[in-house]
Structures are given as C-alpha cells and as structure tokens.
Design a protein around this motif. Structure first.
Motif, PDB file in Angstrom:
ATOM      1  N   GLY A 105     -42.971  80.609  81.946  1.00 28.80           N
ATOM      2  CA  GLY A 105     -43.740  81.626  81.218  1.00 28.80           C
ATOM      3  C   GLY A 105     -45.191  81.202  81.011  1.00 28.80           C
ATOM      4  N   GLY A 106     -45.648  80.163  81.702  1.00 28.26           N
ATOM      5  CA  GLY A 106     -46.995  79.635  81.461  1.00 28.26           C
ATOM      6  C   GLY A 106     -47.911  79.748  82.663  1.00 28.26           C
ATOM      7  N   ASP A 107     -49.204  79.459  82.414  1.00 29.59           N
ATOM      8  CA  ASP A 107     -50.217  79.515  83.484  1.00 29.59           C
ATOM      9  C   ASP A 107     -50.449  78.099  84.019  1.00 29.59           C
ATOM     10  OD1 ASP A 107     -52.482  79.625  85.009  1.00 29.59           O
ATOM     11  OD2 ASP A 107     -53.812  80.340  83.408  1.00 29.59           O
ATOM     12  N   PRO A 108     -50.137  77.835  85.292  1.00 32.47           N
ATOM     13  CA  PRO A 108     -50.281  76.472  85.825  1.00 32.47           C
ATOM     14  C   PRO A 108     -51.734  75.999  85.937  1.00 32.47           C
ATOM     15  CG  PRO A 108     -49.610  78.013  87.559  1.00 32.47           C
ATOM     16  CD  PRO A 108     -49.563  78.766  86.260  1.00 32.47           C
ATOM     17  N   PHE A 109     -52.687  76.947  85.761  1.00 32.74           N
ATOM     18  CA  PHE A 109     -54.104  76.564  85.864  1.00 32.74           C
ATOM     19  C   PHE A 109     -54.796  76.568  84.499  1.00 32.74           C
ATOM     20  CE2 PHE A 109     -52.713  78.527  89.844  1.00 32.74           C
ATOM     21  CZ  PHE A 109     -52.894  77.437  90.700  1.00 32.74           C
ATOM     22  N   ALA A 110     -54.002  76.690  83.418  1.00 36.43           N
ATOM     23  CA  ALA A 110     -54.601  76.773  82.079  1.00 36.43           C
ATOM     24  C   ALA A 110     -55.280  75.471  81.667  1.00 36.43           C
ATOM     25  CB  ALA A 110     -53.523  77.154  81.066  1.00 36.43           C
ATOM     26  N   VAL A 111     -54.669  74.335  81.973  1.00 38.52           N
ATOM     27  CA  VAL A 111     -55.243  73.038  81.594  1.00 38.52           C
ATOM     28  C   VAL A 111     -55.427  72.222  82.860  1.00 38.52           C
ATOM     29  CG1 VAL A 111     -54.988  71.018  80.075  1.00 38.52           C
ATOM     30  CG2 VAL A 111     -53.817  73.153  79.495  1.00 38.52           C
ATOM     31  N   LYS A 112     -56.623  71.616  82.999  1.00 36.60           N
ATOM     32  CA  LYS A 112     -56.847  70.797  84.202  1.00 36.60           C
ATOM     33  C   LYS A 112     -56.535  69.343  83.868  1.00 36.60           C
ATOM     34  CE  LYS A 112     -59.769  70.182  88.172  1.00 36.60           C
ATOM     35  NZ  LYS A 112     -58.559  69.594  88.737  1.00 36.60           N
ATOM     36  N   PHE A 113     -55.426  68.839  84.369  1.00 35.81           N
ATOM     37  CA  PHE A 113     -55.034  67.456  84.116  1.00 35.81           C
ATOM     38  C   PHE A 113     -55.517  66.550  85.253  1.00 35.81           C
ATOM     39  CE2 PHE A 113     -51.476  69.461  81.581  1.00 35.81           C
ATOM     40  CZ  PHE A 113     -51.937  69.012  80.357  1.00 35.81           C
TER      41      PHE A 113
END
Ligand code: KG4
Ligand code: ZN
Length: 334
Positions: free
Chosen positions: A193-201
C-alpha cells in the motif's frame, strides 16, 4: 531409488521423499514441513534452544506421518539426505542424529548436504532443464551470497554481505515498523500500500561486488523517527532499495563473469517485488527462481541436492556416518 530428505537447520522441521531414476531424472513424492514461526514470533526472532527442542518433539512423529501418507516403508528407503551445515548447532544436531540413526538401523547411506547447495539447486526442481553453469544469488535469513556454479557440480563463493543478510534486514526493519517475525512477509504486505519512491535510501558499497545492509537499516530507523513518510511508504521504499541493489549487483557480476543464466533463491526470493524487478530488468539474461513454496527451508531441496551431489559416486562411501554437523563454512565444496 527412494531418498528421504531431512532439514532442521533453523525453525522448520521438514521431511521429504523423492524417487530418483539413475542420474537422469527425479520425481518429488511428498514433503512434510512443520514451521515453528508462530512459536518464535512471540520472542521476536528464532530462539535456538527452543528451535532444537521443537525439532526433537516433531521429527519422530513426522517420520511416522510421512511413511503413512506415502505408503513408503522404512525398509524401502535407499538413502537419507540431511542438512549438516550451516545453521543453528542444536537444531542441526537433531536432524543429523536422526539421519545417522536411520542410516545405522537400515544400513543405508547418509548424505550430508550443505544448506545453501539445497537453496541453490532448488531452482532446478522448478526449472527441470536448468543445469550449470549459472550464477546463484542466495538471499536468506543468514546469507546474501553469490556463487558461481559449474558442472561437474561445483560452487565457488564470489560475493557476500559484509554485515547483515538481506533477510536479516527485512526482519529488523519489520520490527522497527511494528511487525512480527518473520519480517519479510510483513514488509511485503505493508509495502503493497506504499510508494516505493517516497523515501530515497542510500545504497552502500555500490561499486563493490559484496553487499552491505546495515547502513540501510540505520537509514530506515532515522526515517521512521523523523516521520519522513507513512510506514507503508517507508516499507515500500526499503523493499525497492533492497530489490534494486540485489538486481544491479547480480546482473553486473553476471555480465562481467559471462553468465547468462542467473538463479535467485532463499527465503527472500519469495518476495514478489524482488522477483518482478529481477524479471523486468533481465534483458537478454535468463533469471530462474524456485517456485515460492520451495524458497523457504524445506527437505525437498535437501533430498534433490543429495541426488545431484552424489551423482556418479559410489554411495557406500556415505555409510561411514562420520561427517560433522554445524560448521558455518561459506565454502560448499567440502
Ligand atoms: O531461507 P530461509 O527460509 O531460512 C534461512 O535459511 O535463513 O529464509 C528466511 C528469511 C527470513 O529473514 C524472512 O524474513 C525472509 O526469508 N522472507 C522474506 C519473505 N518471506 C520470507 N523476505 C522478503 N519477502 C518475503 N516475502
Ligand atoms: Zn534457508
């Protein structure tokens, strides 16, 4: 030939029968697996002593059950295959002692199998025409290793994690996000249910052939405490970063070493996003996975590996019952 496989290296007690026809083909007959995950979930991870005790309780009755289920009699078993390393020492002892007891009582060979050779070769069970040479990425709770696999069957370690294994990172990040053990399935569900590009690790040691996941774990922790994004977004971004890292490195190494065929295996290879990213970015390479139910620990892969490892050998050499258990070697060819 009827081979009984035994796997007790961690928190799954598993038995399997295969029928083999010379060195040419093999037929899975039955696999019986008892997973202790619900027991260990209460502790937040596998407790070695508890694992050994539960293997001890389960293995005898499970042997009776698999004989009854299949109609195979103990006297029909031609060889026993058992995981002898690496793994939790007490857990391994249960499987190895049971196997040696059977080998002695029935006067049959007992073939020791390195757990990682089981994971690697499980891709051949699901893809029966697959044979080495190939590059194998093993992503499990304890390992993130890349082996070159060649025929006659030989495994050579090329890369490894210098800190956490991929599965360990999933388990620890799941805990940070309020999940239970094992972390992989929890993260996968949350991430859906999340955005894989929301946080840049960050990707650690990008130019090395080895892996490192401890920095990523810390970055996730910092992101959670700063509340950078929702838990679902953090889980999705973490999962995407692991998938990208594994894919890019594995493909780069395969291309440099000249491998067109690549095997991705181990518990973390159950992950649908990792499977998808590997498949979508494969280009002219061929990526092979075991079917999902064979990615987690199971005795079928151990029986199969014993068949492959003993091909062309005099099986009576395995009647000595003098092999050790518990060595945590990374080198499979021993
Ligand atoms: O191969 P395995 O069953 O046992 C070992 O030999 O370690 O791997 C267990 C690991 C655990 O860390 C678990 O969290 C991870 O595989 N795992 C997953 C998934 N299912 C299991 N990791 C990511 N996504 C999954 N769906
Ligand atoms: Zn495993």
């Amino acid at each position: 030939m009827v081979i009984l496989g035994i796997e007790t290296s961690c928190d799954e007690t598993s038995l399997a029968f295969i029928n083999t026809y010379g060195d040419t083909s093999v037929e899975p007959v039955s696999t019986l697996t008892y997973s202790q995950v619900d027991i260990h979930a209460k502790f937040g991870g596998v407790v070695p002593e508890v694992a050994s005790r539960n293997h001890m309780l389960k293995i005898g009755p499970m042997f009776t059950d698999i004989l009854n289920d299949t109609g195979i009699k103990a006297q029909d078993i031609d060889a026993v295959a058992v995981t002898n390393a690496p793994g939790l020492i007490g857990a391994l002892f249960v499987g190895v002692s049971f196997a040696k007891g059977l080998g002695y009582a029935l006067d049959i060979p007992v073939i020791p199998v390195h757990h990682l050779s089981g994971h690697i070769l499980s891709a051949e069970i699901s893809n029966p025409s697959l044979r080495p040479p190939y590059l194998a990425l093993v992503i499990s709770g304890g390992h993130t290793h890349i082996y070159t696999v060649t025929e006659p069957l030989s495994f050579s370690l090329h890369s490894r994690t210098i800190d956490d294994a991929a599965g360990e990172a999933f388990d620890k990040v799941a805990k940070m996000l309020g999940g239970v053990y094992p972390g992989g399935p929890f993260i996968e569900t949350l991430a859906s249910g999340g955005d894989p590009f929301a946080v840049k690790f960050p990707v650690a040691i990008k130019d090395s052939d080895n892996f490192s996941f401890s920095g990523l774990k810390t970055a996730v922790l910092n992101s959670i405490s700063r509340a950078d994004a929702s838990k679902a977004d953090i889980a999705a971004s973490f999962q995407h970063t692991v998938a990208q890292t594994l894919t890019e490195k594995t493909f780069r190494i395969a291309d440099r070493l000249g491998f067109k065929n690549i095997v991705v295996t181990g518990g973390v290879a159950c992950n649908s996003v990792i499977r998808r990213i590997f498949s979508e970015s494969a280009g002219n390479r061929n990526v092979f996975f075991p079917e999902k139910k064979l990615c987690n620990d199971n005795a079928l892969m151990i029986a199969y590996a014993a068949w492959r490892l003993s091909a062309g050998k005099d099986l009576s050499q395995y009647k000595r019952l003098d092999f050790p258990a518990g060595d945590t070697m990374h080198e499979i060819n021993v």
